[in-house]
Design a protein around this motif. Structure first.
Motif, PDB file in Angstrom:
ATOM      1  N   GLY A  85       0.784  -1.221   0.000  1.00 46.52           N
ATOM      2  CA  GLY A  85       0.000   0.000   0.000  1.00 46.52           C
ATOM      3  C   GLY A  85       0.821   1.278   0.000  1.00 46.52           C
ATOM      4  N   SER A  86       2.150   1.178   0.168  1.00 49.57           N
ATOM      5  CA  SER A  86       2.975   2.385   0.106  1.00 49.57           C
ATOM      6  C   SER A  86       3.079   2.879  -1.343  1.00 49.57           C
ATOM      7  CB  SER A  86       4.360   2.114   0.678  1.00 49.57           C
ATOM      8  OG  SER A  86       5.028   1.142  -0.116  1.00 49.57           O
ATOM      9  N   GLU A  87       3.585   4.107  -1.506  1.00 53.92           N
ATOM     10  CA  GLU A  87       3.628   4.705  -2.839  1.00 53.92           C
ATOM     11  C   GLU A  87       4.570   3.966  -3.779  1.00 53.92           C
ATOM     12  OE1 GLU A  87       4.714   8.792  -2.814  1.00 53.92           O
ATOM     13  OE2 GLU A  87       4.612   9.002  -4.980  1.00 53.92           O
ATOM     14  N   ARG A  88       5.757   3.633  -3.261  1.00 58.11           N
ATOM     15  CA  ARG A  88       6.728   2.954  -4.119  1.00 58.11           C
ATOM     16  C   ARG A  88       7.787   2.274  -3.274  1.00 58.11           C
ATOM     17  NH1 ARG A  88       9.640   7.403  -7.577  1.00 58.11           N
ATOM     18  NH2 ARG A  88       7.464   7.959  -7.957  1.00 58.11           N
ATOM     19  N   PHE A  89       8.479   1.364  -3.918  1.00 58.03           N
ATOM     20  CA  PHE A  89       9.645   0.705  -3.335  1.00 58.03           C
ATOM     21  C   PHE A  89      10.708   0.656  -4.418  1.00 58.03           C
ATOM     22  CE2 PHE A  89      11.938  -1.860  -0.419  1.00 58.03           C
ATOM     23  CZ  PHE A  89      12.595  -2.817  -1.148  1.00 58.03           C
ATOM     24  N   THR A  90      11.915   1.071  -4.050  1.00 57.03           N
ATOM     25  CA  THR A  90      12.954   1.250  -5.067  1.00 57.03           C
ATOM     26  C   THR A  90      14.155   0.383  -4.754  1.00 57.03           C
ATOM     27  OG1 THR A  90      12.257   3.535  -5.433  1.00 57.03           O
ATOM     28  CG2 THR A  90      14.447   2.926  -6.219  1.00 57.03           C
ATOM     29  N   LEU A  91      14.603  -0.356  -5.769  1.00 58.36           N
ATOM     30  CA  LEU A  91      15.884  -1.052  -5.729  1.00 58.36           C
ATOM     31  C   LEU A  91      16.875  -0.243  -6.566  1.00 58.36           C
ATOM     32  CD1 LEU A  91      15.000  -4.835  -6.163  1.00 58.36           C
ATOM     33  CD2 LEU A  91      15.992  -3.736  -4.153  1.00 58.36           C
TER      34      LEU A  91
ATOM     35  N   LEU B 258      19.799  -8.635 -10.844  1.00 61.60           N
ATOM     36  CA  LEU B 258      20.264  -7.553 -11.724  1.00 61.60           C
ATOM     37  C   LEU B 258      21.474  -8.037 -12.508  1.00 61.60           C
ATOM     38  CD1 LEU B 258      20.500  -4.539 -12.673  1.00 61.60           C
ATOM     39  CD2 LEU B 258      21.989  -4.188 -10.677  1.00 61.60           C
ATOM     40  N   THR B 259      21.453  -7.826 -13.839  1.00 58.34           N
ATOM     41  CA  THR B 259      22.625  -8.127 -14.671  1.00 58.34           C
ATOM     42  C   THR B 259      23.093  -6.835 -15.325  1.00 58.34           C
ATOM     43  OG1 THR B 259      21.279  -8.653 -16.623  1.00 58.34           O
ATOM     44  CG2 THR B 259      21.836 -10.460 -15.141  1.00 58.34           C
ATOM     45  N   LEU B 260      24.412  -6.629 -15.281  1.00 56.33           N
ATOM     46  CA  LEU B 260      25.056  -5.454 -15.892  1.00 56.33           C
ATOM     47  C   LEU B 260      26.021  -5.917 -16.965  1.00 56.33           C
ATOM     48  CD1 LEU B 260      25.921  -3.413 -12.660  1.00 56.33           C
ATOM     49  CD2 LEU B 260      23.861  -3.252 -14.074  1.00 56.33           C
ATOM     50  N   ARG B 261      26.076  -5.174 -18.088  1.00 56.10           N
ATOM     51  CA  ARG B 261      26.971  -5.537 -19.192  1.00 56.10           C
ATOM     52  C   ARG B 261      27.569  -4.273 -19.810  1.00 56.10           C
ATOM     53  NH1 ARG B 261      22.873  -9.414 -20.001  1.00 56.10           N
ATOM     54  NH2 ARG B 261      23.634 -11.581 -19.974  1.00 56.10           N
ATOM     55  N   ASN B 262      28.806  -4.431 -20.279  1.00 53.84           N
ATOM     56  CA  ASN B 262      29.412  -3.480 -21.214  1.00 53.84           C
ATOM     57  C   ASN B 262      30.295  -4.292 -22.152  1.00 53.84           C
ATOM     58  OD1 ASN B 262      32.055  -3.830 -20.121  1.00 53.84           O
ATOM     59  ND2 ASN B 262      31.738  -2.198 -18.630  1.00 53.84           N
ATOM     60  N   PRO B 263      30.893  -3.726 -23.169  1.00 54.65           N
ATOM     61  CA  PRO B 263      31.655  -4.528 -24.137  1.00 54.65           C
ATOM     62  C   PRO B 263      32.812  -5.308 -23.534  1.00 54.65           C
ATOM     63  CG  PRO B 263      31.185  -2.348 -25.040  1.00 54.65           C
ATOM     64  CD  PRO B 263      30.781  -2.316 -23.606  1.00 54.65           C
ATOM     65  N   PHE B 264      33.206  -5.005 -22.270  1.00 52.12           N
ATOM     66  CA  PHE B 264      34.408  -5.622 -21.737  1.00 52.12           C
ATOM     67  C   PHE B 264      34.172  -6.442 -20.476  1.00 52.12           C
ATOM     68  CE2 PHE B 264      35.498  -1.751 -24.000  1.00 52.12           C
ATOM     69  CZ  PHE B 264      36.457  -2.201 -24.911  1.00 52.12           C
ATOM     70  N   SER B 265      32.952  -6.399 -19.872  1.00 45.28           N
ATOM     71  CA  SER B 265      32.705  -7.186 -18.663  1.00 45.28           C
ATOM     72  C   SER B 265      31.209  -7.284 -18.406  1.00 45.28           C
ATOM     73  CB  SER B 265      33.395  -6.547 -17.446  1.00 45.28           C
ATOM     74  OG  SER B 265      32.798  -5.294 -17.158  1.00 45.28           O
ATOM     75  N   SER B 266      30.844  -8.151 -17.413  1.00 44.08           N
ATOM     76  CA  SER B 266      29.450  -8.305 -16.987  1.00 44.08           C
ATOM     77  C   SER B 266      29.443  -8.653 -15.504  1.00 44.08           C
ATOM     78  CB  SER B 266      28.738  -9.396 -17.793  1.00 44.08           C
ATOM     79  OG  SER B 266      29.348 -10.653 -17.571  1.00 44.08           O
ATOM     80  N   ALA B 267      28.278  -8.413 -14.841  1.00 47.73           N
ATOM     81  CA  ALA B 267      28.143  -8.711 -13.415  1.00 47.73           C
ATOM     82  C   ALA B 267      26.690  -9.032 -13.119  1.00 47.73           C
ATOM     83  CB  ALA B 267      28.617  -7.529 -12.570  1.00 47.73           C
ATOM     84  N   THR B 268      26.476  -9.889 -12.090  1.00 51.14           N
ATOM     85  CA  THR B 268      25.124 -10.286 -11.681  1.00 51.14           C
ATOM     86  C   THR B 268      25.039 -10.235 -10.160  1.00 51.14           C
ATOM     87  OG1 THR B 268      24.895 -11.751 -13.597  1.00 51.14           O
ATOM     88  CG2 THR B 268      23.389 -12.108 -11.751  1.00 51.14           C
ATOM     89  N   VAL B 269      23.959  -9.621  -9.627  1.00 50.41           N
ATOM     90  CA  VAL B 269      23.718  -9.574  -8.178  1.00 50.41           C
ATOM     91  C   VAL B 269      22.264  -9.939  -7.916  1.00 50.41           C
ATOM     92  CG1 VAL B 269      25.532  -7.899  -7.629  1.00 50.41           C
ATOM     93  CG2 VAL B 269      23.281  -7.092  -8.343  1.00 50.41           C
ATOM     94  N   HIS B 270      21.990 -10.421  -6.674  1.00 49.48           N
ATOM     95  CA  HIS B 270      20.647 -10.878  -6.305  1.00 49.48           C
ATOM     96  C   HIS B 270      20.208 -10.202  -5.013  1.00 49.48           C
ATOM     97  CE1 HIS B 270      21.097 -14.140  -9.243  1.00 49.48           C
ATOM     98  NE2 HIS B 270      22.323 -14.300  -8.752  1.00 49.48           N
ATOM     99  N   ALA B 271      18.891 -10.092  -4.824  1.00 49.38           N
ATOM    100  CA  ALA B 271      18.309  -9.586  -3.581  1.00 49.38           C
ATOM    101  C   ALA B 271      16.948 -10.242  -3.366  1.00 49.38           C
ATOM    102  CB  ALA B 271      18.160  -8.071  -3.631  1.00 49.38           C
ATOM    103  N   ILE B 272      16.685 -10.668  -2.122  1.00 50.82           N
ATOM    104  CA  ILE B 272      15.376 -11.233  -1.762  1.00 50.82           C
ATOM    105  C   ILE B 272      14.577 -10.137  -1.061  1.00 50.82           C
ATOM    106  CG2 ILE B 272      14.171 -12.944  -0.369  1.00 50.82           C
ATOM    107  CD1 ILE B 272      16.548 -14.796  -0.737  1.00 50.82           C
ATOM    108  N   ILE B 273      13.417  -9.787  -1.621  1.00 49.61           N
ATOM    109  CA  ILE B 273      12.574  -8.712  -1.098  1.00 49.61           C
ATOM    110  C   ILE B 273      11.306  -9.322  -0.498  1.00 49.61           C
ATOM    111  CG2 ILE B 273      11.336  -6.599  -1.637  1.00 49.61           C
ATOM    112  CD1 ILE B 273      14.391  -6.434  -1.882  1.00 49.61           C
ATOM    113  N   THR B 274      11.004  -8.883   0.759  1.00 51.26           N
ATOM    114  CA  THR B 274       9.777  -9.299   1.439  1.00 51.26           C
ATOM    115  C   THR B 274       8.901  -8.076   1.642  1.00 51.26           C
ATOM    116  OG1 THR B 274      10.928 -11.084   2.597  1.00 51.26           O
ATOM    117  CG2 THR B 274       8.806 -10.364   3.494  1.00 51.26           C
ATOM    118  N   VAL B 275       7.649  -8.105   1.184  1.00 49.51           N
ATOM    119  CA  VAL B 275       6.718  -6.988   1.313  1.00 49.51           C
ATOM    120  C   VAL B 275       5.960  -7.134   2.629  1.00 49.51           C
ATOM    121  CG1 VAL B 275       4.759  -5.801   0.282  1.00 49.51           C
ATOM    122  CG2 VAL B 275       6.515  -6.849  -1.186  1.00 49.51           C
TER     123      VAL B 275
END
Length: 696
Positions: free
Chosen positions: A150-156, A205-222
């Motif tokens: 019911g809140s306005e927003r939640f931001t990652l 979340l996955t991040l990419r550029n022409p020379f590298s990539s990265a992946t991170v995770h988060a568990i969200i409970t409402v």
């Protein structure tokens, strides 16, 4: 073979010229010798490659965005001019290509190169360079810390210690998230609008550029669940003055008691004390930036539900300083009075009660009125009202007042004499300046350039400036003032000389009429050469009898130092004013040295010999009187006519008022800058001249 078609002839001519050496081609052409969109890793070497044809040794400019970073003429002996801050990275190859060595993130930008060759045109190419880093330490954060149903927003939001992102993707339970009414993917953030319990899960979340990539995770409970909060302000006031303090309290019933957070401007506010857990927000030294809506959010950890309630806080601030008034001309008939008092919150209401009782506006008011004589010199008041303070200012419009023009002279890069005349009558509204040459209006042209208050005239011939009188007019809606300017030939109005105690250094000073066109001076001397003995120099006698130039000064100079004088010798000095190559009448001749008068011993001898000389004269005078008395045929004394080849008639002086410099000593002000010395005038004051009576 004869070509029948003129167009075909042009094609054949260019084809033939293309076979000639490079300097004979038709037109400069510039092409990319590699990709125009380039990517690089920090520390790499990158080349923005170009090639050209159609011209030899073209001039080039490389720009980063709109800022020039490299300038060079290809094959020039002068090395490329590279911006000092980029000299350790940028290089230019022999064909004009731009090289980056050990490139950094700062060089991500658009680049352009322009080549120019006189007579063969110019050409431009555009490039882009994006510099990347490999990802390191990618982290995820949330706002607020917990998602509440019911809140306005939640931001990652993600952050990286290093690395430039070319592409990012968000996943929820392995399903890619697209922006819609529930989700917003914004740059470094994923926003969940009005989160609910179904949003609980694994976010990737996955991040990419022409020379590298990265992946991170988060568990969200409402979380969800408390009753509507109750808000209290202390002290309770309709508004708060900037700099005061207040307290906001939020209470919400729930089981277990919910945790309360305050939000302002979309951000969570933390008190960094235990009061925050009790739902109390302390605002000390409150400012206008804190004026607005505050939101209390109550979170029940047991039921995972939340409720929110808002309160509006008004913060007032006094305006800065005092009200400011101004007036300016508008069209041809109206004056625009303006009053402003910025910096207040809310804005102060300003008005001109003497001009209109109904016109008022917050912060700034402009009021147009018809210009009349009654307004000239009449102060007009502006009153400003703010909840915390009152203010007032006055402004007076008037016709232009008498003024003095300001003139400057010089020589431009083409060798033309430059005369700049400035006219300004300091009144409001600001007058419009116009110019007349004789009776004709002056406009911009090859010889004239007009700015807001200045007229600049350029010409090689000094006589052009002396043909006409110029009139400057300063006009506004309330009146006009005119000033006539008559330009004069180069002239010296006054000059003087000072010596040091030893008689080895003299300082010449001079003045110039305000409207006399002078771009430089020749300092001339008559006498022996400086610092040279003439005991064995046969040239000394002939050179000491003529004036010769020993220094040349800029038009702004008003003094000159002459060193290495022999105190036992006589020197004469004068200053010749010049307008480029045209010379004006020299200044008066100033003499220094023994020739200025008799020495003290000579004066003493003459004083002692005067009585004896008088006695000796009485005897022959008696005899002469007797002879004259007895001579019946006394002849009148005849004296030979005095002639002086050095004297000039007024006509000759007038004709020489402006004479052109010539010969080997002609000085070109464009080719060199004469040495200028600046020193304090000597404190020595020469003794007053001694008048001596000599008996013959």
């Amino acid at each position: 073979m004869t070509l029948k078609n003129s167009g075909l002839s042009g094609v054949w001519i260019c084809a033939v010229l293309s076979l000639l050496p490079q300097g004979s081609l038709c037109q400069l052409k510039l092409t990319a010798a590699g990709p125009v969109h380039n990517s690089a890793l920090v520390g790499d070497t990158v080349t923005l490659a170009v090639s050209y044809r159609g011209a030899t040794n073209p001039a080039l400019i490389w720009k980063k965005g709109s800022v020039p970073v490299v300038t060079w003429t290809i094959d020039s002996s002068t090395p490329p001019d590279i911006a000092p801050s980029m000299a350790n990275v940028l290089r230019v190859s022999a064909n004009g290509s731009l090289l980056f060595e050990n490139v950094t993130l700062d060089y991500t930008s658009s680049y352009s190169v322009e080549m120019t060759k006189s007579g063969q045109g110019s050409a431009t190419l555009n490039f882009t360079l994006t510099v990347y880093e490999k990802f390191e330490n990618v982290t995820l954060s949330s706002q607020p810390d917990s998602a509440v149903e019911g809140s306005e927003r939640f931001t990652l939001r993600f952050a990286t210690a290093r690395g430039v992102v070319q592409e990012n993707k968000w996943f929820f339970n392995d399903t890619e998230i697209q922006s819609n009414s529930h989700y917003s993917v914004i740059q470094t953030s994923l926003v969940i609008h009005t989160p609910n319990r179904t949003d609980t899960g694994l976010y990737t979340l996955t991040l990419r550029n022409p020379f590298s990539s990265a992946t991170v995770h988060a568990i969200i409970t409402v979380l969800y669940g408390p009753d509507e909060p109750v808000l209290t302000l202390s002290p309770a006031q309709p508004f708060y003055v900037s700099g005061t303090s207040l307290h906001l309290s939020c209470r919400a019933e729930g089981l277990p008691p919910p945790a309360v957070t305050w939000m302002f401007g979309g951000k969570t506010l933390n008190n960094n004390n235990n009061d925050n857990a009790k739902g109390v927000l302390n605002l000390t030294d409150v400012q206008t930036s804190q004026d607005g809506v505050y939101t209390c959010s109550a979170l029940n950890g047991q039921t995972s539900t939340s409720r929110q309630k808002n309160v509006t806080i008004k913060v007032y601030k006094r305006p800065k300083g005092s009200p400011v008034c101004s007036v300016r001309s508008l069209s041809d008939v109206h004056l625009q009075y303006e009053c402003s008092w910025p910096g207040g919150a809310p804005e102060a209401v300003v008005t001109f009660p003497g001009l209109s009782n109904s016109s008022r506006a917050p912060g700034r008011l402009s009021l147009n009125v018809t210009a009349t004589d009654s307004l000239s010199g009449t102060p007009v008041s502006c009153t400003a009202s703010h909840p915390l303070q009152q203010g007032m200012c006055n402004i007076t419009a008037s016709a232009p007042i008498p003024f003095l023009p300001f003139l400057t002279f010089g020589v431009d890069l083409k060798g033309k004499i430059r005369v700049t005349m400035s006219c300004l009558s300091a009144v409001l509204p600001t007058p419009v300046v116009s110019w007349l040459r004789g009776t004709e209006a002056v406009s911009n042209g090859p010889m004239t350039s007009i700015s807001s208050t200045q007229l600049t005239i350029l010409d090689y011939n000094i006589s052009t400036f002396l043909l006409h009188n110029y009139t400057c007019s300063c006009r506004n809606l309330l009146g006009v003032q005119k000033r006539q300017i008559q330009l004069l030939a180069p002239a010296i109005s006054d000059s003087s000389l000072f010596t040091n105690q030893e008689g080895t250094v003299v300082t010449l000073t001079w003045e110039v009429p305000p409207t006399s066109i002078v771009t430089g001076f020749d300092v001339q001397m008559q006498g022996p050469d400086l610092g040279r003995s003439y005991r064995n120099d046969s040239r000394g006698t002939s050179r000491s009898n003529v004036f010769r130039t020993i220094q040349q000064k800029l038009g702004s100079a008003r003094s000159a130092d002459i060193l290495s004088l022999d105190p036992k010798k006589t020197y004469k000095f004068r200053i010749v004013p010049k307008a480029r190559l045209a010379e004006g009448e020299p200044s008066k001749v100033i003499q220094v040295g023994p020739g200025e008068g008799l020495s003290k011993s000579a004066i003493a001898g003459i004083a002692a010999g005067i009585p004896a000389a008088i006695i000796l004269l009485l005897v022959p005078m008696g005899l002469i009187f007797l002879l004259i008395y007895k001579n019946d045929d006394n002849d009148q004394a005849r004296y030979p006519a005095t002639t002086d080849k050095g004297m000039k008639t007024k006509a000759e002086l007038a004709s020489n008022n402006i004479r052109m410099a010539g010969g080997q000593n002609t000085y070109h002000y464009l080719d060199q800058v004469p040495s200028e010395r600046s020193m304090d005038l000597p404190t020595f004051v020469p003794p007053p001249p001694v008048r001596v009576a000599t008996t013959v």
